[in-house]
Write a protein that holds these residues in place. Sequence first.
Motif, PDB file in Angstrom:
ATOM      1  N   GLY A   1       7.333  -6.788 -11.756  1.00  0.00           N
ATOM      2  CA  GLY A   1       8.058  -5.907 -10.858  1.00  0.00           C
ATOM      3  C   GLY A   1       7.988  -6.386  -9.421  1.00  0.00           C
ATOM      4  N   LEU A   2       9.137  -6.464  -8.766  1.00  0.00           N
ATOM      5  CA  LEU A   2       9.222  -6.911  -7.374  1.00  0.00           C
ATOM      6  C   LEU A   2       9.816  -5.794  -6.532  1.00  0.00           C
ATOM      7  CD1 LEU A   2      10.439 -10.348  -6.097  1.00  0.00           C
ATOM      8  CD2 LEU A   2      11.464  -8.268  -5.170  1.00  0.00           C
ATOM      9  N   ASP A   3       9.199  -5.534  -5.386  1.00  0.00           N
ATOM     10  CA  ASP A   3       9.708  -4.485  -4.501  1.00  0.00           C
ATOM     11  C   ASP A   3       9.192  -4.741  -3.092  1.00  0.00           C
ATOM     12  OD1 ASP A   3      11.058  -1.560  -5.136  1.00  0.00           O
ATOM     13  OD2 ASP A   3       9.867  -1.519  -3.303  1.00  0.00           O
ATOM     14  N   ILE A   4       9.893  -4.195  -2.099  1.00  0.00           N
ATOM     15  CA  ILE A   4       9.459  -4.328  -0.713  1.00  0.00           C
ATOM     16  C   ILE A   4       8.325  -3.377  -0.380  1.00  0.00           C
ATOM     17  CG2 ILE A   4      11.071  -2.649   0.295  1.00  0.00           C
ATOM     18  CD1 ILE A   4      11.510  -4.695   2.584  1.00  0.00           C
ATOM     19  N   SER A   5       8.147  -2.331  -1.188  1.00  0.00           N
ATOM     20  CA  SER A   5       7.170  -1.283  -0.910  1.00  0.00           C
ATOM     21  C   SER A   5       5.920  -1.442  -1.770  1.00  0.00           C
ATOM     22  CB  SER A   5       7.784   0.096  -1.149  1.00  0.00           C
ATOM     23  OG  SER A   5       6.793   1.100  -1.108  1.00  0.00           O
ATOM     24  N   ALA A   6       4.804  -1.762  -1.137  1.00  0.00           N
ATOM     25  CA  ALA A   6       3.542  -1.855  -1.865  1.00  0.00           C
ATOM     26  C   ALA A   6       3.134  -0.505  -2.428  1.00  0.00           C
ATOM     27  CB  ALA A   6       2.454  -2.393  -0.937  1.00  0.00           C
ATOM     28  N   ALA A   7       3.472   0.560  -1.721  1.00  0.00           N
ATOM     29  CA  ALA A   7       3.116   1.898  -2.194  1.00  0.00           C
ATOM     30  C   ALA A   7       3.854   2.241  -3.479  1.00  0.00           C
ATOM     31  CB  ALA A   7       3.419   2.936  -1.117  1.00  0.00           C
ATOM     32  N   MET A   8       5.124   1.894  -3.547  1.00  0.00           N
ATOM     33  CA  MET A   8       5.886   2.143  -4.777  1.00  0.00           C
ATOM     34  C   MET A   8       5.339   1.294  -5.922  1.00  0.00           C
ATOM     35  SD  MET A   8       8.398   4.419  -4.172  1.00  0.00           S
ATOM     36  CE  MET A   8      10.016   4.213  -4.913  1.00  0.00           C
ATOM     37  N   LEU A   9       5.011   0.050  -5.644  1.00  0.00           N
ATOM     38  CA  LEU A   9       4.489  -0.831  -6.687  1.00  0.00           C
ATOM     39  C   LEU A   9       3.126  -0.374  -7.188  1.00  0.00           C
ATOM     40  CD1 LEU A   9       5.527  -4.405  -5.502  1.00  0.00           C
ATOM     41  CD2 LEU A   9       6.481  -3.076  -7.391  1.00  0.00           C
TER      42      LEU A   9
END
Length: 209
Positions: free
Chosen positions: A84-92
Amino acid sequence: MGDQDQELDAAYALKTPEDSVRLYGDWATTYDTDFAAAMDYRSPVEVARAYAGLGGAAPVLDVGAGTGLVGEALKAAGIGPVDGLDISAAMLAEAAAKGAYRDTIVADLTGKIGLPDSAYAGVVSAGTFTSGHVGPEAFEELLRIAVPGAIFAVTVHSAVYEAGGFAAHFASLGPRIADFRTVPFRVYGPAAEGEHSDDIGWIVSFRKA
């Protein structure tokens, strides 16, 4: 205007990657209940179903993975491993806790992704290619990290498909992609309420030639 409409309007009004980090950082712990469940959000399940139906293989990169809803749907379909790749560490962090991902990667899709060439047999994404988020230029990097023959299945919101340059960009890829297809779908299910409840998206699929 309901809370879900206000949250969506804020998401669609994002201007910079920093804006995204702030918004989704604040939203991470309540996203699944206050948005996805409340709005009967269909994009993750629809993308996973499309990818499985196309015979998609692993490893898969889930782009804009957020709290991991696509990863969960792929796991339920027996497809993995998934990163999973995302700009938000909190979401990840929320995504990682679900156990559906091999790895989670914090990255900004508006720039170069720190992943090697030809690393994935497939790329999926739900809800990332929409107003205020990531433009079609990101597909240059996503094609780079995909193996020849890799299957792509992503959602593109109807509001940006033409106006945001996605249709033109896909056309410009020419012989670099094959089996291009678009299928309309309802972004939200029948339980959704508010001004966005009838939003339409496209499931865009193709393979890297």
